[in-house]
Each structure stands twice: as structure tokens, then as C-alpha cells.
Scaffold this active site. Structure first.
Site, PDB file in Angstrom:
ATOM      1  N   CYS A   1      36.310  62.049  41.148  1.00  0.00           N
ATOM      2  CA  CYS A   1      37.828  62.128  41.525  1.00  0.00           C
ATOM      3  C   CYS A   1      38.273  63.525  41.322  1.00  0.00           C
ATOM      4  CB  CYS A   1      38.676  60.961  40.585  1.00  0.00           C
ATOM      5  SG  CYS A   1      38.100  59.423  40.828  1.00  0.00           S
TER       6      CYS A   1
ATOM      7  N   ASN B   1      41.487  61.063  36.326  1.00  0.00           N
ATOM      8  CA  ASN B   1      40.055  61.513  36.798  1.00  0.00           C
ATOM      9  C   ASN B   1      39.420  61.160  35.195  1.00  0.00           C
ATOM     10  OD1 ASN B   1      37.449  62.335  37.115  1.00  0.00           O
ATOM     11  ND2 ASN B   1      37.985  64.384  36.899  1.00  0.00           N
ATOM     12  N   GLY B   2      38.539  60.268  35.405  1.00  0.00           N
ATOM     13  CA  GLY B   2      37.796  59.828  34.247  1.00  0.00           C
ATOM     14  C   GLY B   2      37.431  58.194  34.265  1.00  0.00           C
TER      15      GLY B   2
ATOM     16  N   LYS C   1      16.749  66.709  48.097  1.00  0.00           N
ATOM     17  CA  LYS C   1      17.898  67.289  49.071  1.00  0.00           C
ATOM     18  C   LYS C   1      17.785  66.549  50.367  1.00  0.00           C
ATOM     19  CE  LYS C   1      19.575  69.324  47.209  1.00  0.00           C
ATOM     20  NZ  LYS C   1      19.870  69.741  46.058  1.00  0.00           N
TER      21      LYS C   1
ATOM     22  N   ARG D   1      34.770  65.897  45.224  1.00  0.00           N
ATOM     23  CA  ARG D   1      34.488  65.115  44.084  1.00  0.00           C
ATOM     24  C   ARG D   1      34.665  63.475  44.436  1.00  0.00           C
ATOM     25  NH1 ARG D   1      35.559  68.569  39.637  1.00  0.00           N
ATOM     26  NH2 ARG D   1      35.878  66.695  38.602  1.00  0.00           N
TER      27      ARG D   1
ATOM     28  N   TRP E   1      36.943  58.783  43.691  1.00  0.00           N
ATOM     29  CA  TRP E   1      35.467  58.271  43.849  1.00  0.00           C
ATOM     30  C   TRP E   1      35.524  56.656  43.154  1.00  0.00           C
ATOM     31  CZ3 TRP E   1      31.194  56.950  40.708  1.00  0.00           C
ATOM     32  CH2 TRP E   1      30.061  56.852  41.509  1.00  0.00           C
TER      33      TRP E   1
ATOM     34  N   LYS F   1      30.432  65.355  43.789  1.00  0.00           N
ATOM     35  CA  LYS F   1      29.653  66.467  43.320  1.00  0.00           C
ATOM     36  C   LYS F   1      29.474  66.626  41.880  1.00  0.00           C
ATOM     37  CE  LYS F   1      28.559  71.041  43.652  1.00  0.00           C
ATOM     38  NZ  LYS F   1      27.228  70.948  44.136  1.00  0.00           N
TER      39      LYS F   1
ATOM     40  N   GLU G   1      19.757  63.018  49.872  1.00  0.00           N
ATOM     41  CA  GLU G   1      20.688  62.713  49.591  1.00  0.00           C
ATOM     42  C   GLU G   1      21.696  63.191  50.709  1.00  0.00           C
ATOM     43  OE1 GLU G   1      22.509  65.296  46.532  1.00  0.00           O
ATOM     44  OE2 GLU G   1      21.363  66.842  46.858  1.00  0.00           O
TER      45      GLU G   1
ATOM     46  N   HIS H   1      -4.057  57.743  43.353  1.00  0.00           N
ATOM     47  CA  HIS H   1      -4.235  56.970  42.433  1.00  0.00           C
ATOM     48  C   HIS H   1      -3.190  55.792  42.875  1.00  0.00           C
ATOM     49  CE1 HIS H   1      -6.715  59.176  39.831  1.00  0.00           C
ATOM     50  NE2 HIS H   1      -5.800  60.293  40.418  1.00  0.00           N
TER      51      HIS H   1
ATOM     52  N   GLU I   1      12.411  68.878  44.172  1.00  0.00           N
ATOM     53  CA  GLU I   1      13.945  69.512  44.784  1.00  0.00           C
ATOM     54  C   GLU I   1      14.164  69.033  46.300  1.00  0.00           C
ATOM     55  OE1 GLU I   1      16.492  69.744  43.499  1.00  0.00           O
ATOM     56  OE2 GLU I   1      17.803  71.018  45.060  1.00  0.00           O
TER      57      GLU I   1
HETATM   58  C1  AGP Z   1      22.220  67.943  43.693  1.00  0.00           C
HETATM   59  O1  AGP Z   1      22.120  68.337  45.226  1.00  0.00           O
HETATM   60  C2  AGP Z   1      23.133  66.686  43.135  1.00  0.00           C
HETATM   61  N1  AGP Z   1      24.151  66.318  44.078  1.00  0.00           N
HETATM   62  C3  AGP Z   1      23.149  66.393  41.763  1.00  0.00           C
HETATM   63  O2  AGP Z   1      21.630  66.074  41.645  1.00  0.00           O
HETATM   64  C4  AGP Z   1      23.428  67.282  40.845  1.00  0.00           C
HETATM   65  O3  AGP Z   1      22.694  68.500  40.659  1.00  0.00           O
HETATM   66  C5  AGP Z   1      23.849  66.582  39.407  1.00  0.00           C
HETATM   67  O4  AGP Z   1      24.468  65.580  39.420  1.00  0.00           O
HETATM   68  C6  AGP Z   1      23.633  67.514  38.195  1.00  0.00           C
HETATM   69  O5  AGP Z   1      25.064  68.062  38.360  1.00  0.00           O
HETATM   70  P1  AGP Z   1      25.516  69.393  37.553  1.00  0.00           P
HETATM   71  O6  AGP Z   1      24.526  70.518  37.570  1.00  0.00           O
HETATM   72  O7  AGP Z   1      27.132  69.702  37.996  1.00  0.00           O
HETATM   73  O8  AGP Z   1      25.324  69.020  36.280  1.00  0.00           O
END
Ligand code: AGP
Length: 616
Positions: A2, A100-101, A491, A27, A74, A611, A494, A510, A487
């Protein structure tokens, strides 16, 4: 999750609030709303859907007030709907709140308020807040200028969980009250106008002077004054921090998407991360004062983070062990915090977080401190909760990262971790200085190599044209290339919603090799000259089973493979192995980006994601 924004000044608030919300949509973006006060009445406009919807509503055009609060959501409690959207008001429409929270004890508070005659319209946790403030306001006997503030304070003292709140009240129509606990909130100061936001970029176009709030600091804003109070409502003084980013840094600057802009910015962001740390003979970390005595008595180092930030930890784990000779573990913050880890004063815990607000990382940090470990935060956001909570904070200086998919933060996190490792090794004096010099030189050479990759994106764009139709993609690698595979796979999934998995190449047989059949796409990452032959053998096993393969090789490993084996080849410049994830991830970030574009998806705002994950 949020985003909240607030304005108090002499202009019409709604356009400023809408502009701020648009910048905070990373957010959360399932509903949005705002409220102003006009002629002593609270006016609320809100709806399900993106911020853009608000622009077109007739009610929005009719908002005239020059004080306002706004929210992009969110959803955590209650589905995305108009009724669950923020702002929320109390039953008498005297108090109005964006939040927010998460209010963890909202059910008990709701019950208490219902017993006292209040009723609720939404399924949210937030709706208890304005009603609780009203409850305490009605109980307050003393009539003075602080009656609303005291009611807010009493209500907040009953809230369990995390919150940043902006509050309007008809009893103080020219003021706004804000407070935070474990959720981010900054205040921007200007002339006869003041701003509030979850994050600096939302209001960076209006001011560069910010107040960073601590937990339970209460703030009363009017258009020309900002008063700060501690948790007992004693007045306190705070100083502004001047932010050096310009507003352009938080704009798309002509790119279609923030993600593409941020991928392209990596040569610059890495230069910024290195900054002047390599100016002298020794790696320069003035903000830390580790001694040889302290480091040499450490039993272990933990690197703790979530998602991409955790992958940055994986990318440097072996380097830390090789160069510093200290046992190093990388852990997922949400696991670490509940598994009773063995930590004590001989443990150093390093927390990596782009936002500096991730709830699990913050909780893991608090746990480490309780167990007497020393803590370092590596974040990108000045004054963020994690950077303030840790014993020391060092910043990546990658500039604002807006796209939900993290790119430049990842490469800067690895860069900064490598600099930190060199600093530790220099303090420990247990690594050959010539070897450290080689790594330093290679770090300085990174930005130019990434520029070279970014000059020619045609190969990955072409591969994406076929890949976007797939249902499953596998990424394989050994050693440091396996960390890049993890990683790269995150990417892709997501932002393209394609199922993807990463495997240590030797582990495939395995079990998982059972999933390999004709035309399954497998991307093999093979940049480590010492391991390339082994991974090629694994790739051959899957080629025999009909897989469609892409090899990611370096200039050096290209010479060691038979490139005719693979359907596609992506070649990256050579560097020393410790640094290879920083280079190798770049074309794979681009690949995920182009696949998402081919599918016509919203690259910057992938479904279900936000985010900054400020809830557990
Ligand atoms: C990465 O593309 C993500 N959206 C997510 O994994 C992110 O890296 C993770 O939520 C950690 O966020 P931060 O670095 O703000 O703690």
C-alpha cells in the site's frame, strides 16, 4: 504494501494526491482513493482498480480542498472493492484515515467498538482506526488544541501490528496528523506546503527536504508548520535530510517501462555503488569500524534477506568464505525468524533489502539483535526501517527502483557485498593483496562490460519471441552460475507468469530430469571455466531428451563448448568468477522483460505482487 500520500497547502490537493499515488502504485494497485476536507466536511472518493480510474471519476473533479490524504491498496483484509478501499471514516464522518500496514488485533478492537455502539461497513482491519479515534475523542474531557492528537495517541497505543497513518478530522480542518510504526512514512517540507508519503519518489518533484520519522513519533501538519511529538506527546525537534536524487531519477525518462529503464541504468548504478570506496589503497568503509580482533573471533556470518535480495546473498556466500575464511550462511528471512537460529555475540548478521522495509527481514534483524549478534543493513533507501534498526547501515546508492521486479538493486547489492568482503579481508589481512587488487580492478571494469551487453539486445529479444509461448522453463547452473539461475528464474516467473525453476545442474538427474521431454526449454548458464564442462555434460543429457536449449556463456567459456549443440547462445563478457553474477544476470533480466512484453503484460506491476512487502 500500500502507498499513502498527503498534501496540505494552498493548491487544490487532488491533482497532487493523484500524481503522488501514480508514483506509489508499485506498492499496490488493486484499489485507490482519497479524501479532502471542504467547508468542514470530509469528502471521500474511492474505487476498485488502478489509480488511473480515479482521474476519470466526476467526484474527483469536484474535490476542491487544499488538504488531503490518499491511498493505493494491495489488499490484505477484504477483497479489492469500493467499500474496502481507503480512506475509511468513522461512523460520524468526523475522522478519516488512510493506512499502510496491518492491524493484527483488529478483530478484538472491532468487537470492543461494536459493544460500544459502532458499526462497520468494510472487511478491512483499517476501519477500526477512525472509529477508535472517535471513541477516545468522545471520552476526552479536556477541551484544548490537543484533544484530537490525544485521541489519536490513545487509539494508536491500542493497535498491534504495523501502521503508517494519515488522519484528517473535521475538528481540526486545517491540519493533518500522521504517525508511523514499522511502516514507512516521510514528510516533505516546502514553503507554505507540506507533503507526506510512503516513499520519497512520490513527492520528490515538490521538495528535496525530508523528515524521516521514527516509530511512534506524532506529527501535526498545517500548511506552514510541522510540529513533532514523541510517544508521550512531548514536543520534539527534528532535522531535515536533503535528498540528492533529482525527480528524473524517479521518472521513466522516455523508456516504456521502469524495469527497462532500471536494467539500462545498471552501468551507472554500479558506478554509484562503488562511489569512492575504491579511491584509496584500502577499501573504504568509514561507516564501519571492524577490527581484526573482532572479525577473527567471529564464528559465522549470516546473510539474511528475501527474494532477489536473498539471491544477492547467495551470489557472494562462497566469496565471503574463500576470501575471509569465515563460515557464511545465507537464509531466507521468513524462515530464519521462526527457526530459532544459533546466533550469539560471535555472529555477524548482514541484512540485504532494497526497500529497507521488508517485514520478515526487519523481524529477523530484531531477533538477531536480541541474541546479541552484530548487525549490518545493506539497503537502497536512506533512513528506511532496516537501516535505522541495524547497528550499521551501508547504502547501495542505486537510485530509486520503482519496477516491482528488482534489477539494478540486485547488481548493486552484489557489488556492495563484494566491496564489504574486500574490506573484511583487508582488515583480517588473511588474503593475498594481489588477489584483492585483481577483484578491485575487475569491479571497476564492470560498468563498461554491462554497457557492452546493453548495446546489443537483439539476441535476447529474438529468443523471447519463441519463449513467450512456453509453459515451463528450466534454468541450470553450477557453482556461482547456479545462483544466477535462481535469480533469472525468479525474474521470468514474476513478470511473465511462466512456470520456471532453477536447478543446480548436477542435481537434475536426481529427479527433475523426469520433466524434460521434447521441446521443453532449458537455459544453461555456463560462465565458470572450471565447471563449464560438467554443465555441458548435463545439458547433453537433456538435449538427448529433445529439450530446446539456450547456453549462456562467457567469451572464455564459449571457446570450451561446442556451440552447435545449442539452439541459442547468449555470450557475456569475461570477468573473474566472483563477479560473474553481476554480468550474467543482465541478458537474463532483459530476456524476462522481453518475454513479458511479448505476452502484452504489465511489466512494472505484475499481478499479485507489490514492491515493498511490509506484511508477513
Ligand atoms: C524481486 O524482483 C522481488 N520483487 C522481490 O523478491 C524482492 O526482492 C523481495 O521482496 C525483497 O525486497 P527488499 O529487497 O525490498 O527487501
Amino acid at each position: 504494501m500500500c502507498g499513502i500520500v498527503g498534501y496540505i497547502g494552498f493548491q487544490k490537493a487532488s491533482p497532487i494526491l493523484l500524481a503522488g499515488l501514480s508514483k506509489l502504485e508499485y506498492r499496490g494497485y488493486d484499489s485507490a482513493g482519497m479524501a479532502t476536507i471542504e467547508k468542514n466536511k470530509i469528502k471521500i472518493v474511492k474505487d476498485k482498480g488502478r489509480v488511473e480510474n480515479l482521474y476519470h471519476l466526476d467526484e474527483t473533479k469536484k474535490l476542491e480542498g487544499s488538504i488531503g490524504i490518499a491511498h493505493t491498496r494491495w489488499a490484505t483484509h477484504g477483497i479489492p472493492s469500493k467499500i474496502n478501499s481507503h480512506p475509511h471514516a468513522d461512523n460520524s464522518n468526523s475522522f478519516c484515515v488512510v493506512h499502510n500496514g496491518i492491524i493484527e488485533n483488529y478483530m478484538e478492537l472491532k468487537k470492543f467498538l461494536e459493544e460500544n455502539g459502532y458499526h462497520f461497513l468494510s472487511d478491512t482491519d483499517t476501519e477500526v482506526v477512525p472509529n477508535l479515534i472517535d471513541y477516545y475523542y468522545q471520552k476526552e474531557e479536556q477541551e484544548d488544541g490537543q484533544k484530537v492528537l490525544r485521541a489519536v495517541k490513545q487509539a494508536c497505543s491500542k493497535l498491534i501490528g504495523s501502521f503508517s497513518l494519515e488522519i484528517l478530522s473535521v475538528y481540526m480542518p486545517d491540519h493533518m496528523i500522521v504517525v508511523r510504526k514499522d511502516s514507512p512514512l516521510v514528510i516533505g517540507k516546502s514553503n507554505d506546503e507540506n507533503y507526506v508519503a510512503s516513499d520519497i519518489p512520490a513527492i520528490l518533484g515538490y521538495t528535496k527536504d525530508f523528515y524521516l520519522l521514527e516509530n511512534f513519533e506524532y506529527v501535526v501538519l498545517s500548511r506552514d508548520k510541522i510540529d513533532f511529538y514523541d510517544q508521550d506527546l512531548n514536543p520534539i525537534q527534528k532535522h531535515t535530510t536533503t535528498i540528492t536524487w533529482d525527480a528524473m531519477a524517479a521518472d521513466k525518462s522516455g523508456f516504456d517501462d521502469y524495469m527497462l529503464k532500471e536494467i539500462m541504468e545498471q552501468p551507472t548504478s554500479i558506478r554509484e555503488t562503488i562511489g569512492s570506496r575504491l579511491d584509496s589503497d584500502k577499501c573504504n568503509f568509514d561507516e564501519l569500524s571492524f577490527t581484526k580482533d573482532y572479525l577473527s573471533t567471529l564464528h559465522q556470518i549470516y546473510i539474511i534477506a528475501c527474494g532477489t535480495a536473498m539471491h544477492a546473498g547467495l551470489a557472494v556466500k562462497n566469496t565471503m568464505e574463500h576470501l575471509c575464511k569465515i563460515h557464511t550462511e545465507v537464509d531466507i528471512a521468513s524462515e530464519f525468524r521462526y527457526r530459532n537460529p544459533l546466533i550469539d555475540e560471535k555472529t555477524l548478521c548482514i541484512f540485504i533489502s532494497q526497500s529497507g522495509e521488508t517485514a520478515d527481514t526487519l523481524a529477523a534483524l530484531k531477533l538477531s539483535k536480541e541474541n546479541h549478534a552484530k548487525t549490518i543493513a545493506i539497503t537502497n533507501v536512506l533512513g528506511s526501517s532496516i537501516s535505522r534498526e541495524a547497528d550499521s547501515a551501508i547504502y547501495t546508492h542505486a537510485g530509486p527502483e520503482i519496477a516491482v521486479a528488482s534489477t539494478k538493486a540486485y547488481t548493486s547489492q552484489i557489488t556492495l557485498m563484494l566491496l564489504l568482503i574486500i574490506y573484511f579481508a583487508e582488515v583480517l589481512e588473511n588474503t593475498d593483496t594481489a588477489e584483492l587488487k585483481k577483484i578491485k580492478d575487475a569491479l571497476l571494469g564492470l560498468p563498461n562490460k554491462i554497457e557492452d551487453i546493453l548495446k546489443n539486445t537483439d539476441t535476447v529479444a529474438t529468443i523471447a519471441k519463441n519463449l513467450f509461448k512456453e509453459k515451463d522453463v528450466f534454468y541450470l547452473g553450477r557453482g556461482i552460475d547456479y545462483t544466477t539461475a535462481q535469480e533469472a528464474s525468479l525474474k521470468l516467473k514474476e513478470i511473465s507468469y511462466i512456470h520456471s525453476e532453477s536447478y543446480a545442474a548436477g542435481e537434475l538427474k536426481h529427479g527433475t530430469i523426469a520433466l524434460i521431454e521434447k521441446d521443453v526449454n532449458v537455459i544453461g548458464i555456463m560462465t565458470d571455466p572450471n565447471l563449464v564442462k560438467k554443465t555441458v555434460s548435463n545439458m547433453e543429457e537433456i538435449i538427448t531428451r529433445g529439450a530446446l536449449t539456450t547456453a549462456v556463456v562467457s567469451d572464455a567459456t564459449l571457446k570450451l563448448v561446442d556451440s552447435s549443440l545449442f539452439h541459442n547462445i547468449i555470450v557475456v563478457p569475461d570477468t573473474i568468477t566472483y563477479l560473474s553474477p553481476i554480468i550474467t544476470i543482465v541478458p537474463l533480466q532483459l530476456l524476462a522483460y522481453y518475454v513479458s512484453k511479448e505476452k502484452g503484460l504489465d511489466v512494472d506491476k505484475p499481478r499479485n505482487l507489490a514492491k515493498s512487502v511490509t506484511v508477513e
